[in-house]
Design an enzyme around this catalytic site. Structure first.
Site, PDB file in Angstrom:
ATOM      1  N   SER A 155       0.840  -1.207   0.000  1.00 43.43           N
ATOM      2  CA  SER A 155       0.000   0.000   0.000  1.00 43.43           C
ATOM      3  C   SER A 155       0.873   1.255   0.000  1.00 43.43           C
ATOM      4  O   SER A 155       0.560   2.249  -0.667  1.00 43.43           O
ATOM      5  CB  SER A 155      -0.935   0.000   1.214  1.00 43.43           C
ATOM      6  OG  SER A 155      -0.203  -0.122   2.426  1.00 43.43           O
ATOM      7  N   TYR A 156       1.979   1.189   0.723  1.00 45.04           N
ATOM      8  CA  TYR A 156       2.915   2.329   0.775  1.00 45.04           C
ATOM      9  C   TYR A 156       3.505   2.564  -0.614  1.00 45.04           C
ATOM     10  O   TYR A 156       3.584   3.699  -1.089  1.00 45.04           O
ATOM     11  CB  TYR A 156       4.006   1.997   1.798  1.00 45.04           C
ATOM     12  CG  TYR A 156       4.992   3.100   2.103  1.00 45.04           C
ATOM     13  CD1 TYR A 156       4.685   4.092   3.032  1.00 45.04           C
ATOM     14  CD2 TYR A 156       6.236   3.134   1.493  1.00 45.04           C
ATOM     15  CE1 TYR A 156       5.598   5.081   3.337  1.00 45.04           C
ATOM     16  CE2 TYR A 156       7.158   4.124   1.800  1.00 45.04           C
ATOM     17  CZ  TYR A 156       6.836   5.100   2.722  1.00 45.04           C
ATOM     18  OH  TYR A 156       7.748   6.091   3.025  1.00 45.04           O
ATOM     19  N   THR A 157       3.914   1.487  -1.283  1.00 39.54           N
ATOM     20  CA  THR A 157       4.476   1.613  -2.629  1.00 39.54           C
ATOM     21  C   THR A 157       3.441   2.198  -3.580  1.00 39.54           C
ATOM     22  O   THR A 157       3.766   3.069  -4.402  1.00 39.54           O
ATOM     23  CB  THR A 157       4.942   0.231  -3.137  1.00 39.54           C
ATOM     24  OG1 THR A 157       5.881  -0.303  -2.218  1.00 39.54           O
ATOM     25  CG2 THR A 157       5.568   0.336  -4.517  1.00 39.54           C
TER      26      THR A 157
END
Ligand code: NAP
Length: 256
Positions: free
Chosen positions: A160-162
């Protein structure tokens, strides 16, 4: 007026999200040293400011703390209302607040995905849109997003961060494309591995530091202060012709 004067931010007002610690605190203090007054936002942030506020005041500038949770619309609206109450135009926005949720992609939950996208992508866009509108009316403003190495690479156990940090580059490109000709500069900084609570947890993480070290050409992890120079540059007239870029500040990580 020489080139160094172009880096000065005297009389400007900067909004820095995630200003209570780590990279955001270092940027807030650096902007103040360059002459800007600062509004610092975080979930835990006293109005008179925390340590960041004290450092900004020690630099002779004003600090206003705003406690707001940027994970939801109400928190974003409350932060914007507090900024509006100051009755002062915002010249600089540093979209720094961010979180990471670590788990393998196949285990990543909808809740993890939603919270990371909310803080790392939706809130930065909403703040840029709302504060950017005033900048466009005045024909002047600078907006800096904080991207990541995962803007360029896949990362591991942070899907999700990526996704959010990759999308941040797209938002920067789109805003720069629409706003560069109207006096508003939009860019990003992509920090490499920086020692903060985000990467280290609260207790430090010597194994993690040691594991990444051989991959960093500069030979050490970054410190929050390492991001300050690029932030001042992108917030100032010295970067007037810089639009839509994502500047890595990574000790050479990307070219390894
Ligand atoms: P950090 O030390 O954990 O600081 C995060 C800051 O964001 C804190 O001030 C935190 O304050 C605030 N924040 C978190 N969630 C928030 C929310 N829902 N609403 C409002 N404020 C919130 O992290 P950092 O390492 O300095 O990271 C700053 C930025 O750099 C992030 O965007 C991160 O993704 C990016 N970055 C970091 C690294 C690195 O290696 N450290 C590398 C690349 C990119 P509260 O907890 O009080 O809300």
């Amino acid at each position: 007026m020489g080139i160094l004067d172009d880096f000065r931010l005297d009389g400007r007002l900067a909004v820095v999200t995630g200003a209570s610690r780590g990279i955001g605190a270092a940027i807030a203090i650096a902007l103040a040293e360059a002459g800007a007054d600062v509004v610092g936002i975080a979930r835990r942030m006293p109005q008179h400011g925390d340590e960041t506020g004290a450092a900004v005041r020690a630099a002779g500038r004003q600090f206003t703390g705003v406690a707001a949770d940027l994970a939801d619309d109400a928190g974003i609206a409350a932060a914007l209302a507090s900024i509006a109450d100051l009755g002062r135009p915002v010249d600089i926005l540093i979209n720094n607040a961010g979180i990471a949720e670590r788990s393998r992609a196949e285990d990543h939950t909808d809740a993890q995905w939603a919270s990371v996208l909310a803080v790392n992508l939706t809130a930065p866009f909403a703040l840029a849109r709302e504060l950017g509108r005033g900048m466009l009316e005045r024909g002047r403003g600078r907006i800096v997003f904080i991207a990541s190495m995962t803007t360029f690479q896949g990362g591991t156990n942070v899907v999700s961060y990526t996704a959010a940090k990759s999308a941040v580059a797209g938002v920067v490109h789109a805003l720069a494309n629409e706003w560069a000709g109207r006096g508003v500069g939009v860019n990003a900084i992509a920090p490499g591995y920086i020692e903060t609570e985000l990467t280290m947890g609260r207790d430090g993480n010597p194994e993690r530091v040691a594991a990444q070290l051989p991959r960093i050409p500069f030979g050490r992890w970054g410190r929050p202060d390492d991001i300050a120079g690029a932030a001042v540059f992108l917030s100032s007239d010295a970067s007037a012709y810089v639009h839509g870029v994502v500047i890595p500040v990574d000790g050479g990580w990307l070219v390894r």
